[in-house]
Design a protein around this motif. Structure first.
Motif, PDB file in Angstrom:
ATOM      1  N   VAL A 154      58.120 -16.541  56.951  1.00 45.38           N
ATOM      2  CA  VAL A 154      57.054 -16.204  56.230  1.00 45.38           C
ATOM      3  C   VAL A 154      57.313 -15.233  55.118  1.00 45.38           C
ATOM      4  O   VAL A 154      56.867 -15.203  53.866  1.00 45.38           O
ATOM      5  N   ILE A 155      58.109 -14.167  55.525  1.00 51.00           N
ATOM      6  CA  ILE A 155      58.347 -13.059  54.627  1.00 51.00           C
ATOM      7  C   ILE A 155      59.351 -13.613  53.145  1.00 51.00           C
ATOM      8  O   ILE A 155      59.090 -13.156  52.192  1.00 51.00           O
ATOM      9  N   ALA A 156      60.323 -14.332  53.625  1.00 54.23           N
ATOM     10  CA  ALA A 156      61.041 -14.752  52.518  1.00 54.23           C
ATOM     11  C   ALA A 156      60.611 -15.854  51.700  1.00 54.23           C
ATOM     12  O   ALA A 156      60.944 -15.705  50.475  1.00 54.23           O
ATOM     13  N   SER A 157      59.643 -16.486  52.000  1.00 53.40           N
ATOM     14  CA  SER A 157      58.990 -17.481  51.221  1.00 53.40           C
ATOM     15  C   SER A 157      58.002 -16.943  50.562  1.00 53.40           C
ATOM     16  O   SER A 157      57.227 -17.514  49.411  1.00 53.40           O
ATOM     17  N   LYS A 158      57.599 -15.686  50.811  1.00 57.59           N
ATOM     18  CA  LYS A 158      56.490 -14.901  49.981  1.00 57.59           C
ATOM     19  C   LYS A 158      55.193 -15.289  50.343  1.00 57.59           C
ATOM     20  O   LYS A 158      54.363 -15.082  49.652  1.00 57.59           O
ATOM     21  N   GLY A 190      69.895 -14.786  70.329  1.00 59.07           N
ATOM     22  CA  GLY A 190      69.115 -15.063  68.908  1.00 59.07           C
ATOM     23  C   GLY A 190      68.675 -13.715  68.677  1.00 59.07           C
ATOM     24  O   GLY A 190      67.725 -13.825  67.472  1.00 59.07           O
ATOM     25  N   GLY A 191      68.776 -12.683  69.088  1.00 58.64           N
ATOM     26  CA  GLY A 191      68.050 -11.257  68.657  1.00 58.64           C
ATOM     27  C   GLY A 191      68.424 -10.624  67.365  1.00 58.64           C
ATOM     28  O   GLY A 191      68.014  -9.683  66.920  1.00 58.64           O
ATOM     29  N   VAL A 192      69.567 -11.206  66.693  1.00 57.90           N
ATOM     30  CA  VAL A 192      69.919 -10.870  65.394  1.00 57.90           C
ATOM     31  C   VAL A 192      69.673 -11.887  64.422  1.00 57.90           C
ATOM     32  O   VAL A 192      70.279 -12.883  64.432  1.00 57.90           O
ATOM     33  N   LEU A 193      68.965 -11.587  63.253  1.00 57.16           N
ATOM     34  CA  LEU A 193      68.981 -12.521  62.146  1.00 57.16           C
ATOM     35  C   LEU A 193      69.391 -11.850  61.107  1.00 57.16           C
ATOM     36  O   LEU A 193      69.163 -10.865  60.686  1.00 57.16           O
ATOM     37  N   LYS A 194      70.286 -12.963  60.275  1.00 54.26           N
ATOM     38  CA  LYS A 194      70.752 -12.415  59.090  1.00 54.26           C
ATOM     39  C   LYS A 194      69.708 -12.407  57.968  1.00 54.26           C
ATOM     40  O   LYS A 194      68.747 -13.281  57.867  1.00 54.26           O
ATOM     41  N   LEU A 195      69.473 -11.514  57.087  1.00 46.96           N
ATOM     42  CA  LEU A 195      68.340 -11.466  55.918  1.00 46.96           C
ATOM     43  C   LEU A 195      68.974 -12.047  54.900  1.00 46.96           C
ATOM     44  O   LEU A 195      69.984 -12.002  54.201  1.00 46.96           O
ATOM     45  N   PRO A 196      68.288 -13.142  54.261  1.00 51.39           N
ATOM     46  CA  PRO A 196      68.352 -13.879  53.096  1.00 51.39           C
ATOM     47  C   PRO A 196      68.499 -12.587  51.849  1.00 51.39           C
ATOM     48  O   PRO A 196      67.943 -11.548  51.891  1.00 51.39           O
ATOM     49  N   ASP A 197      69.111 -13.056  50.790  1.00 53.24           N
ATOM     50  CA  ASP A 197      69.388 -12.176  49.737  1.00 53.24           C
ATOM     51  C   ASP A 197      68.089 -11.573  49.167  1.00 53.24           C
ATOM     52  O   ASP A 197      67.704 -10.455  48.580  1.00 53.24           O
TER      53      ASP A 197
END
Length: 338
Positions: free
Chosen positions: A298-302, A125-132
């Motif tokens: 946390v970052i994606a939800s701002k 699980g060390g790679v996460l896809k970044l949302p747009d």
């Protein structure tokens, strides 16, 4: 390809071969990688907790992949250290103490045009896809924010707690932002740098102390009806920062040892005060995948805007300048890009 590597304790920009993949590996084209205080400490020979590979806050684009679910063009974050999740330490809730944790890393590190993420990390699980809606700059904050999330989970910040963050560098300021997001009442900071103290107000600090002119523990008690803060977070490796936190926390309070102490750190402190005042000292070392996933959410939800901390951007060729200006205190968070 171009890469920053440590040679005889000095960071050198070199042309090296692009890493070759084995089954399960992926190759990432680096788009942004945060310069961390621990990178500076590794360069200066002060860091005590890891192998001297530079660049552990990278985000980029999959360039080559040996697995189906990660394809060229996917935007990703890659974690440098990943535990086994099967050993005694992992099963007992201490995954960052896993004997495999620090044996894993990015090849040759995040400050490179391309870096290889080993199959070990990918599989666990060390790679996460970044949302747009998450930029590469924001992706470069996933690892540092994950360590903050893990630390605050371990020390446990209750609603309306008074919190002191000792050290207002980028990690200390992330602690300020996350403590506010977690419902802390008042959040104070302390730092010798006027630049950092003023910056702390921009990210939500209620007060920022100057320890060269103020007795921080006395000022903290004035603002807390004589008690002291409920939680003190040490976001610096300096011995005085540790003492400031210990003297500023209330009876029954909690101290988070988060910053990495310098080699050979010894404190002149009466340990009986810990027992007599029932002070809990809790350390937190790094982060694992539950933390990186939460950081991305946390970052994606701002919930917090990590980009507020970015003050400088440098190309790989400017790495020496980036390090110099960071050491001179001219930056909060520097992002290296290709």
């Amino acid at each position: 390809m171009k890469a920053i590597v440590l040679e005889n304790g000095r960071p050198i920009l070199k042309e090296i071969p692009i890493p070759k993949l084995q089954e399960g590996d992926v190759l990432v084209k680096m788009k942004a990688c945060g310069l961390c205080g621990t990178d500076i400490e590794k360069i200066c020979g002060q860091y005590t907790a890891s192998q001297p590979i530079l660049g552990h806050e990278p985000a980029g684009v999959i360039h080559e992949s040996t697995i189906d679910w990660l394809k060229p063009g996917d935007r990703v974050f890659a974690h440098h250290h990943v535990p086994c999740y099967e050993c005694y330490y992992c099963k007992k809730g201490s995954p960052t103490m896993c004997p495999y944790y620090r044996k894993t890393n990015l090849d040759p590190g995040g400050f490179a045009e391309y870096f290889r993420v080993p199959a070990w990390n990918v599989k666990r699980g060390g790679v996460l896809k970044l949302p747009d809606n998450v930029s590469f700059d924001e992706g470069a904050f996933i690892e540092p924010l994950a360590t903050v999330i893990r630390g605050q989970r371990r020390v446990h910040i209750d609603k309306e707690d008074y919190v002191l963050v000792v050290g207002a560098g980028p990690m200390g300021l992330l602690h300020v932002m996350m403590a506010k997001a977690n419902g802390a009442g008042k959040v104070y900071t302390s730092d010798v740098s006027g630049f950092r103290r003023e910056f702390a107000y921009k990210v939500g600090a209620d007060y920022s102390f100057n320890p060269t002119k103020e007795k921080v523990e006395e000022e903290v008690r004035k603002l807390t009806d004589g008690r002291g803060v409920d939680v003190a977070i040490i976001a610096s490796g300096a011995p005085q920062a540790i003492l400031t936190a210990l003297y500023s926390v209330r009876k029954g309070g909690r101290v988070l040892l988060f910053g990495v102490p310098y080699k050979g750190t010894v404190l002149n402190y009466d340990v009986s005060d810990l027992l007599n005042n029932e002070i809990s000292v809790i350390s937190s070392n790094a982060a694992v995948e539950e933390d990186t996933r939460e950081a991305l959410e946390v970052i994606a939800s701002k919930r917090i805007d990590v980009t507020k901390l970015i003050t400088n951007r440098y190309r790989l060729e400017e790495f020496e300048k980036a390090v110099r200006e960071a050491k001179e205190g001219k930056t909060i968070k520097a992002i290296i890009y290709d």
